[in-house]
Structures are given as C-alpha cells and as structure tokens.
Scaffold this motif. Structure first.
Motif, mmCIF file in Angstrom:
data_model
loop_
_atom_site.group_PDB
_atom_site.id
_atom_site.type_symbol
_atom_site.label_atom_id
_atom_site.label_comp_id
_atom_site.label_asym_id
_atom_site.label_seq_id
_atom_site.Cartn_x
_atom_site.Cartn_y
_atom_site.Cartn_z
ATOM 1 N N SER A 1 58.957 64.562 57.073
ATOM 2 C CA SER A 1 58.590 65.482 55.984
ATOM 3 C C SER A 1 59.737 66.434 55.679
ATOM 4 O O SER A 1 60.424 66.917 56.590
ATOM 5 N N LEU A 2 59.934 66.704 54.382
ATOM 6 C CA LEU A 2 60.989 67.603 53.951
ATOM 7 C C LEU A 2 60.469 68.526 52.853
ATOM 8 O O LEU A 2 59.604 68.137 52.059
ATOM 9 N N LEU A 3 61.007 69.719 52.827
ATOM 10 C CA LEU A 3 60.647 70.700 51.815
ATOM 11 C C LEU A 3 61.918 71.443 51.437
ATOM 12 O O LEU A 3 62.533 72.104 52.276
ATOM 13 N N SER A 4 62.362 71.309 50.176
ATOM 14 C CA SER A 4 63.627 71.905 49.733
ATOM 15 C C SER A 4 63.375 72.831 48.551
ATOM 16 O O SER A 4 62.747 72.443 47.563
ATOM 17 N N TYR A 5 63.896 74.054 48.667
ATOM 18 C CA TYR A 5 63.777 75.057 47.606
ATOM 19 C C TYR A 5 65.151 75.416 47.073
ATOM 20 O O TYR A 5 66.088 75.628 47.848
ATOM 21 N N ARG A 6 65.253 75.511 45.778
ATOM 22 C CA ARG A 6 66.479 76.065 45.193
ATOM 23 C C ARG A 6 66.526 77.563 45.483
ATOM 24 O O ARG A 6 65.546 78.285 45.266
ATOM 25 N N LEU A 7 67.659 78.041 45.993
ATOM 26 C CA LEU A 7 67.881 79.470 46.197
ATOM 27 C C LEU A 7 68.655 79.994 44.994
ATOM 28 O O LEU A 7 69.778 79.551 44.731
#
Length: 214
Positions: free
Chosen positions: A98-104
């Motif tokens: 599982s992966l979770l990526s947010y733009r900063l």
C-alpha cells in the motif's frame, strides 16, 4: 514541526510524525524537488529510498504522479495496479503493498511529495487519506517556513562577509566603501566566482596572514 530548527530537522520531524500520526503508515519519506530533479530526503528506512528510486528510474508511480499531476494517490495493492505496470510489480517484489502520496505545495509552488508506505494490502482507507491530506498541508507550511529561514540566514551571512571584506580593502588601500565594493565586483566578474565567495576568500586569507604574522 514548525518549532524544529533548520530544514533537515524539520524534514525529520515531518516523516517521524507521519508514521506516528497516519494510521497504517509503516514507513515515510519526502521526495524533494530541487534543481529540476527529485531526490529522497530523511527516509525512515532503506526501503523508502529503494521504492522511491524505482519511481525515479522508471518515471512512474504515485510519488512522481503526485508531483506532476498535483493530486493525491492512494494505492491498496500496488502489485495489481494497472496505472504503473513496471513500478507496481517491482514495489510488490520489495514487500510494499500500500502507498499513499501527497503533493507538498504552498500556493502554486510544488515542494515535492510526502510518501507513506505499508507492507499490508489496503492499509490506507478514505478516512486515512483525508486525515493525511491535512497533515501534508501542515507539513508543507512547516517546510517552506524552514527553507525561507535558511535562505534568510544565508543572505545575512553573505552580507556580513561582504561588509567585512570591504572593510579590509578600505584599510589596505585607503579607499572608500564604494571603491572597495567595486573591487570585489570586478574580482567576482574576472574570476567568474560569486561575490560572497570572493569576499569569504579575502576574509579567510586575511585571517591566515594575521596568524602567520604577515
């Protein structure tokens, strides 16, 4: 996070807090956009560097897409994810599911991406994604604040070094401040070295001359 001194300390605080705060997150890292490239900073473990590098090398994955497309990407089983046919199986082969990526970002400036990883399938749900988005917003504000403080510190230090170098030239050659500054600028242009570096060289060598009795 904003209380941390310096950019590196702020980054470490962000990834540590991410693992502590976001349910299901086992590992975290930040992909920072600098000088036209992306690189991983302050990962919580080697697996983060490994998974991030796969994305950079393959030019696909939630991290690079979060930066490029300005969106959040949540993946429950990366090995079966059709959007990233090369990266997905490679990441699963490393034990990440599982992966979770947010733009900063702050206003229109993209700083990079906050990436969370887990070895479990479907480790992050919709509620977790929403909570993590709030965390990522605070993280971006803390990071841009630390970067601006660091830039201000460099600017002040450079100004002080240049002022000291001007004083040395004024004393040595019996000239005024404007003439001393012109000498520094001319030296910078002729050597293709930045002005504050020329000033620092002059100050350092003056100190050496004093210690050696020159």
């Amino acid at each position: 996070m904003q209380a941390e001194p310096g950019v590196e300390a702020t980054l470490r605080a962000i990834v540590k807090a991410a693992v502590d705060y976001v349910p299901g997150a086992e590992h975290a890292g930040i992909s920072l956009v600098e000088r036209g490239g992306i690189h991983t900073v302050e990962p919580t473990g080697h697996i983060v560097e490994c998974i991030d590098q796969l994305q950079y090398d393959l030019h696909e994955g939630p991290c690079v897409d979060a930066i490029a497309e300005h969106e959040t990407f949540r993946v429950g089983n990366v090995g079966a994810e059709a959007r990233w046919p090369s990266f997905g199986p490679a990441a699963a082969g490393k034990g990440i599911r599982s992966l979770l990526s947010y733009r900063l970002f702050v206003t229109d400036r993209t700083l990079g991406a906050l990436n969370l990883y887990s070895s479990r399938v479907d480790a992050f749900d919709h509620h977790t994604e929403q909570d993590g988005r709030l965390f990522a917003t605070h993280a971006a504000i803390a990071l841009i604040g630390a970067q601006r403080e660091a830039q201000l510190g460099i600017a002040i230090e450079s100004r002080d070094i240049i002022a000291t170098a001007k004083g040395i030239l004024m004393e040595r050659h019996g000239i005024d401040a404007a003439s001393a500054f012109r000498l520094l600028v001319e030296a910078s242009q002729s050597t293709n070295v930045k002005l504050h570096q020329v000033a620092a060289w002059l100050v350092e060598n003056r100190m050496f001359d004093r210690r050696s009795g020159g």
